[in-house]
Design an enzyme around this catalytic site. Structure first.
Site, short mmCIF file in Angstrom:
data_model
loop_
_atom_site.label_atom_id
_atom_site.label_comp_id
_atom_site.label_asym_id
_atom_site.label_seq_id
_atom_site.Cartn_x
_atom_site.Cartn_y
_atom_site.Cartn_z
N SER A 130 0.84 -1.20 0.00
CA SER A 130 0.00 0.00 0.00
C SER A 130 0.86 1.25 0.00
O SER A 130 1.95 1.27 0.58
CB SER A 130 -0.88 0.00 1.26
N TYR A 154 -1.54 -0.53 10.50
CA TYR A 154 -1.87 -1.19 9.22
C TYR A 154 -0.74 -0.97 8.22
O TYR A 154 -0.21 -1.90 7.62
CB TYR A 154 -3.20 -0.66 8.67
N LYS A 158 2.21 -3.55 6.40
CA LYS A 158 2.51 -3.64 4.95
C LYS A 158 4.01 -3.47 4.72
O LYS A 158 4.63 -4.22 3.96
CB LYS A 158 1.73 -2.56 4.19
#
Ligand code: WQD
Length: 345
Positions: A130, A154, A158
């Site tokens: 991402s 989050y 990644k």
């Protein structure tokens, strides 16, 4: 590409289902591994309906040790050439509230998938990363050599997974890795049969706008109109999910032909930015529905402007986003208006 056998971890999800359609269209066989925590089995029926070919399913939780051996056995039996890894939790706000849950799902899911691939002698992986890995550290347009500094758990999962896969590829030269850094995926397959179906109130702009348009939500809050942008609202690089899915097929093809070992990161974006107000206007034109909104305070953690330099993917993957903002809105609306409650209908 043709007749490659690909594991799609998280293949029933929003991005995953679109990746499966493109893989089947490219002549691949797909085995989806999904626990349906953030997706629906109905998506698999729709994939077959659209692509005219079946995908196999293993309902399992890559992060659950009780499922590990069953996953390894099924992956080995499928005789894969590689995998697309989209299995993981993905809500920024939730990750801030539940960081340990995010680390304890996203990382172990990766370890299990890598172990299963090695036991199946398939050392090719395309990872769903991402643009959140960049944080707010880079000038736009952002390129892959930019500084990384995710600002939420989050985004950190990644980046950690990107680094784990890079280390793996350094340690074992047989591994070939693509880390695909998504900007803002939106839209839906033109058939209107698969699309984004968030649990609860959407966090992201497009699904929220779509639910206002279809009457599920009363009004949109525009998080700030005092940013240093052309109309004061946040600017992002929205990319049509079908363009994004095509980028995965291009990445698999690139890795299957790649002679040199190692991991490579690619930005998947259009290279241009769209503001919140521009997105609202485009969606109104596509849906012919009003989108009531009010200006609200800025959202914590948001930045003014964020869009990709996609030239490495354009050059090395031979891939380019082709769909317009109007396409994104028309296709998102066709999905939402045809499935007002997503797959729950
Ligand atoms: C876009 C713009 C908001 C909602 C996130 C994740 C990122 C990636 C994509 C997974 C911003 C504004 C939004 C609303 C608004 N996901 N907005 N009202 O924050 O750019 O990126 O989704 O990889 O990891 O961080 O996307 O859609 O939430 O916001 O005004 O109700 O819309 O301020 O300017 P974002 P978003």
């Amino acid at each position: 590409m043709n007749s490659m056998r690909i594991i799609v971890a998280g293949g029933a999800g929003y991005i995953g289902s679109h990746v499966c359609v493109e893989l089947v269209k490219a002549g691949c066989k797909a085995l989806v591994i999904d626990n349906f925590v953030n997706s629906s089995p109905k998506a698999l029926e729709r994939i077959s309906e659209i692509a005219g070919g079946d995908v196999e399913l293993l309902e399992a939780d890559l992060a659950d040790p009780a499922d590990t051996q069953r996953i390894i056995d099924a992956v080995k039996a499928f005789r894969p050439d590689g995998a697309v890894h989209l299995a993981g939790l993905k809500a920024v706000g939730e990750s801030v509230a539940e960081p340990v849950m995010y680390y304890s799902v996203n990382l172990p899911a990766t370890f299990t998938l890598v172990r299963a691939l090695e036991e199946a002698n398939a050392r090719l992986i395309v990872f769903s990363s991402s643009a959140t890995v960049y944080g707010a550290l880079n000038e736009n347009p952002i390129d892959e050599d930019g500084a990384t500094g995710p600002t939420n758990p989050y985004g950190r999962t990644k980046l950690f997974i990107e680094e784990i896969l890079k280390d793996l590829a350094l340690a074992d030269k047989r591994w070939k890795v693509c880390n695909l850094r998504y900007f803002n995926p939106v839209g839906a397959h033109p058939s209107g049969r698969i699309g984004e179906d968030p649990n609860g109130i959407p966090n992201n702009l497009f699904p929220f706008i779509a639910q206002v348009a279809v009457g599920r939500l009363p009004k949109l809050k525009v998080f700030g109109d005092d940013y240093p942008t052309r109309d004061g609202t946040g600017v992002r690089d929205y990319i049509h999910v079908v363009d994004l899915a095509a980028g995965h097929v291009a990445a698999i093809d690139y890795l299957s032909r790649k002679a040199t070992p190692g991991a490579v990161a690619f930005n998947l974006g259009t290279g241009s930015g769209v503001s919140v107000l521009e997105a609202i206007g485009a969606f109104k034109r596509a849906s012919n529905r009003d989108i009531p909104y009010e200006i609200a305070p800025r959202r914590d953690g948001d930045i003014a402007e964020f869009f990709a330099n996609p030239s490495r993917a354009n050059a090395e993957l031979g891939w380019k986003a082709t769909k317009s903002l109007a396409d994104m809105c028309a296709d998102h609306w066709r999905w939402q208006s045809g499935n007002p409650n997503g797959y729950r209908d």
